[in-house]
Enzyme design. Structure first.
Site, PDB file in Angstrom:
ATOM      1  N   ASP A 731       0.880  -1.157   0.000  1.00 28.83           N
ATOM      2  CA  ASP A 731       0.000   0.000   0.000  1.00 28.83           C
ATOM      3  C   ASP A 731       0.931   1.224   0.000  1.00 28.83           C
ATOM      4  O   ASP A 731       2.124   1.117   0.269  1.00 28.83           O
ATOM      5  CB  ASP A 731      -0.935   0.000   1.212  1.00 28.83           C
TER       6      ASP A 731
HETATM    7  C1  BGC Z   1      -5.040   3.263   0.103  1.00 24.05           C
HETATM    8  C2  BGC Z   1      -5.100   2.241  -1.023  1.00 24.05           C
HETATM    9  C3  BGC Z   1      -4.954   2.967  -2.336  1.00 24.05           C
HETATM   10  C4  BGC Z   1      -3.649   3.737  -2.350  1.00 24.05           C
HETATM   11  C5  BGC Z   1      -3.388   4.481  -3.646  1.00 24.05           C
HETATM   12  C6  BGC Z   1      -3.841   4.155   0.001  1.00 24.05           C
HETATM   13  O1  BGC Z   1      -3.953   5.209   0.899  1.00 24.05           O
HETATM   14  O2  BGC Z   1      -5.054   2.598   1.342  1.00 24.05           O
HETATM   15  O3  BGC Z   1      -6.303   1.533  -0.986  1.00 24.05           O
HETATM   16  O4  BGC Z   1      -5.033   2.033  -3.397  1.00 24.05           O
HETATM   17  O5  BGC Z   1      -3.674   4.688  -1.297  1.00 24.05           O
HETATM   18  O6  BGC Z   1      -4.222   5.575  -3.769  1.00 24.05           O
END
Ligand code: BGC
Length: 808
Positions: A731
């Site tokens: 993530d």
């Molecule tokens: C989120 C993810 C997301 C990523 C990219 C993160 O803060 O937890 O679900 O895909 O950001 O935007």
């Protein structure tokens, strides 16, 4: 998060990139695939759950005039907040507009105009700061006399209640969030007192307190969820019966928040103990507290009635088959969802009173029409995991001896026994190895069910703790390196064309190229992808691109494609799961894949597959259910839909990412049994049924180890046990740490040892566009990262790039 989320930045893209076809913006910025609007509308409508319909008020009779109350009729919440909802749809249907264009019903015009004028004078904040979004909007005041005056014009009222939550924005146990505000209560009181009939529509992504649906004199209640860009039209379809009500709950709605087994064990800053163990949602309520349930899991009314005939269950070679004849006994067409549950004997492990084993939805049945569904499941799939060794088979899935009762119904509570499968003696279904167990210093008591003389007893027993050495496990499985050849002029296109094999290509890569494959292009909105992307991976440096490794563009998900351009806004995950219709979800995502191709997304950061452990989790709207089978089937349908023409889905967040509070630091402390039976199970179904090409780890720790360093989960379980061959990404942005078992490794090296292949978006600091050197600093040193590991991760990423045949 704040800096990047204030809006999707649009970086300058050179004509060179455009010419290379990396940035594929259609000239018609509002284009969406043919059929997308209709399919979103259908899915949103099928997901609406009818909780109450006294006297058969719904569907509303043609030509009825409805007095619509609640400012959300206009300021409708079409999706939740954060990356999972932040798309720019070409349009959004709110409820008022959708009612206004309906040719079946009318709205009371003076009241509607009053709301329109008031909303214009009291607008909702246009662009709130990241993470401070409103959970609800203030209501327009109306005196009792004013409400009574409207009631003089029509007997039928509709009150809309709206809520939202999201990423970094839990639902809160307070009025205006989980609870109604005083103004909303006053409105409900006045409307139900003045009108002959009142319908309530609940527009939310999360389960909220719904005790009020039984306190006020409401004739009908629709739990409409957040239906994406077609929200309003979907609600009107169900109100008018154009789509018969047929959605079913994917989580239990309890009488009060305090009744959930997670209450008091959710929202912890530093950690949460998953004391309820496998007794999540209906598994808890049906076993220990059936009287606390307001609306049971799987429940949802229809505009007609159905009779189910389930003559029995047959069992052959481990497969249980349950034929069920469903007959529409009412006066209208409709669909029904048949659910098969298993009640396993408690044995020594203790089992929930119900375990969803299979489900199927009928086609639309006309009055009097029947359909026979054949529901089937493997008995092995309802086995329990013995993480304590109480059965004598530690670290194995077992079926303990006894009768496995098979129940059939249209929700968990009404399911009735239709047969029993006898297991004469304990059978070991799968022998595994201990993974991700609770650390000895974090032991806590977990809930265990035990057979008592008068039914099931609740006991609390210490959770088993970790006994295996990760260091030994890793050392025993270090991959062999390929002998380096230097650049032989072989390109990835040669591999794609069958003229060279992947390892020959890989053996050419130098340290810097291997490093570059293990991270993204450092930033969100990478110049290597379409404007507004979440980051790029693969060919992140020129020398890789020169060898034919193209850069792949990632975009959020799951509610659409998060880019600077307009893209479709889908119904939220919970709404989609409430259809209990994986085929429809797959169809919808097939259309989304067309949109990805047209708009330049290679990897959709979706589906959101965490279990809805507690109703307050801000991102529940992105997730499907409290149940792992339903989660897994919906996830698999999403992946199958997206993964056309080489595009990739990226199920997330692996694993146990069940709250937003301090989400990058808190530790989910959970037994290995609950992990395997509940929190990993949905991912397992999705991986084994649909083979996603990527997967995203979670922000949180799982029993003391961050998701992005979790060798047990990623190498042992995901790849070793489930056969995942794709690329694992983090993530966005990582937490710094030194590997406790290999102190020579820190950060990226610690991560790559776990086979978490790609650091996304790539940089260690949000403000810089570079790495921290941690991957290569221990290379070739004692206990350091090895060439074999670097090549293994590069191979995982290159396989992903190879699967995407779009031109470089
Ligand atoms: C989120 C993810 C997301 C990523 C990219 C993160 O803060 O937890 O679900 O895909 O950001 O935007």
């Amino acid at each position: 998060m704040i800096e990047r989320e204030a809006g999707i930045g649009v970086a300058a893209h050179s004509t060179d990139q455009l010419a290379q076809g990396r940035v594929q913006l259609r000239s018609d910025d509002r284009w969406i695939p043919d059929g997308m609007g209709e399919t979103c509308r259908r899915a949103a409508a099928e997901g609406i759950v009818l909780l109450k319909n006294d006297g058969g008020l719904l569907p509303v009779a043609g030509s009825a005039t409805i007095a619509v109350f609640g400012r959300v009729q206009q300021d409708y919440f079409t999706v939740g907040y954060g990356s999972g909802g932040d798309v720019r749809p070409p349009y959004r249907w709110n409820l008022l507009d959708a009612l206004r264009v309906s040719d079946v019903v009318e709205v009371d015009a003076p009241l509607a105009e009053r709301y329109t004028a008031w909303c214009a004078e009291n607008p909702v904040e246009a662009e709130p700061e990241w993470g401070t979004w409103p959970r609800s909007h203030p209501e327009m005041p109306l005196s009792a006399d004013e409400v009574t005056a409207v009631a003089a014009r029509t007997p039928l009222a509709l009150v809309v209640i709206g809520r939202s939550a999201g990423e970094a924005r839990e639902q809160a146990l307070e009025p205006g969030s989980f609870h109604l505000t005083d103004d909303e209560r006053t409105l409900l009181e006045r409307v139900t007192a003045a009108f002959e009939h009142t319908i309530a529509v609940v527009d939310t992504g999360n389960v909220i307190d719904l005790a009020w649906t039984q306190e006020y004199d409401l004739d009908a209640v629709l739990l409409a969820w957040q239906g994406g860009m077609e929200s309003g039209r979907a609600v009107v379809d169900v109100l008018t019966g154009a789509v018969p009500a047929g959605g079913k709950l994917t989580a239990t709605i309890a009488e009060r928040y305090e009744h959930y087994p997670t209450a008091g064990h959710f929202g912890g800053h530093e950690h949460n103990e998953y004391v309820e163990d496998v007794y999540v949602g209906y598994r808890y309520f049906e076993t220990f507290a059936p009287e606390r349930v307001l609306y049971p899991f799987g429940f949802g009314l229809s505009y007609t009635s159905f009779d189910l005939r389930a003559p029995g269950a047959t069992h052959d070679a481990g497969r249980v088959v349950v034929p069920v004849e469903v007959t529409n006994t009412g006066a209208r067409s409709g669909t029904e969802v048949v659910q098969v549950y298993v009640r396993a004997p408690h044995g020594l492990l203790g089992r929930p009173a119900r375990h969803l084993a299979a489900f199927a939805k009928t086609r639309s049945l006309a009055p009097g029409e029947s359909q026979t569904l054949e529901l089937a499941f493997d008995l092995d799939d309802v086995a329990a995991y013995d993480d304590a060794g109480v059965t004598g088979h530690r670290s194995a899935f077992v079926l303990e001896a006894g009768g496995y009762e098979v129940l059939v119904g249209t929700d968990v509570r009404s399911a009735r026994a239709c047969g029993t499968v006898e297991v004469p003696e304990l059978r070991v279904v799968r022998r595994l190895s201990e993974v991700a167990a609770v650390r000895p210093e974090h032991v806590f008591d977990r809930l265990v069910a035990r057979a008592g003389d008068d039914g099931t007893l609740a006991e609390h027993r210490p959770v088993p703790v970790a006994t295996v050495s990760r260091r030994d496990r890793v050392t025993a499985n270090l991959p062999k390196p390929l002998d380096r050849t230097g650049d032989l002029g072989i390109t990835l296109d040669d591999v794609a064309g069958g003229h060279a094999n992947l390892d020959t290509f890989l053996a050419q890569l130098d340290d810097d190229e291997l490093e570059a494959l293990s991270r993204g292009d450092y930033v969100m909105d990478s110049a290597l992808g379409a404007p507004g992307n979440a980051g790029a991976l693969g060919g992140t440096v020129a020398s890789l691109r020169a060898k034919g490794v193209r850069a792949l563009t990632t975009t959020d998900g799951p509610a659409g494609i998060r880019l600077a351009t307009h893209t479709s806004l889908l119904p939220c995950g919970t709404a989609l799961a409430s259809t209990w219709n994986p085929d429809l979800v797959e169809r919808l995502n097939t259309l989304l894949a067309q949109e990805m191709e047209a708009k330049g997304s290679d990897v959709l950061l979706a589906p959101g597959m965490n279990i809805q452990r507690d109703p307050l989790c801000g991102r529940n709207f992105e997730y499907f259910s409290e149940d792992p089978l339903l989660t897994g089937r919906m996830g698999a349908a999403t992946v199958r839909g997206i993964q056309h023409a080489g595009l990739a889905a990226c199920p997330k967040h692996f694993a146990a990412n069940n709250q937003e509070t301090n989400r990058e630091h808190h530790d989910s402390r959970v037994s290995e049994r609950a992990l395997r039976e509940i929190y990993l199970r949905g991912f397992e179904i999705c991986v084994t049924e649909a083979a996603p090409r990527t997967i995203m780890t979670s922000y949180n720790k799982i029993n003391g180890t961050w998701g992005h360093y979790h060798h047990d989960l990623v190498t042992t379980v995901l790849r070793g046990e489930w056969g995942f061959t794709g690329a694992v990404m983090t993530d966005w942005w990582l937490r710094e740490a030194t590997d406790p078992d290999f102190p020579a490794l820190r950060n990226d090296a610690y991560r790559v040892r776990a086979q978490v292949d790609v650091n996304m978006p790539g940089a260690w600091d949000r403000d810089v566009q570079s790495g921290d050197g941690s991957l290569l600093e221990s290379f070739a040193r004692p206990d350091g990262i090895t060439l074999g590991e670097l090549q293994r991760t590069a191979r995982n990423v290159l396989r992903l790039v190879l699967s995407n045949p779009r031109p470089a």
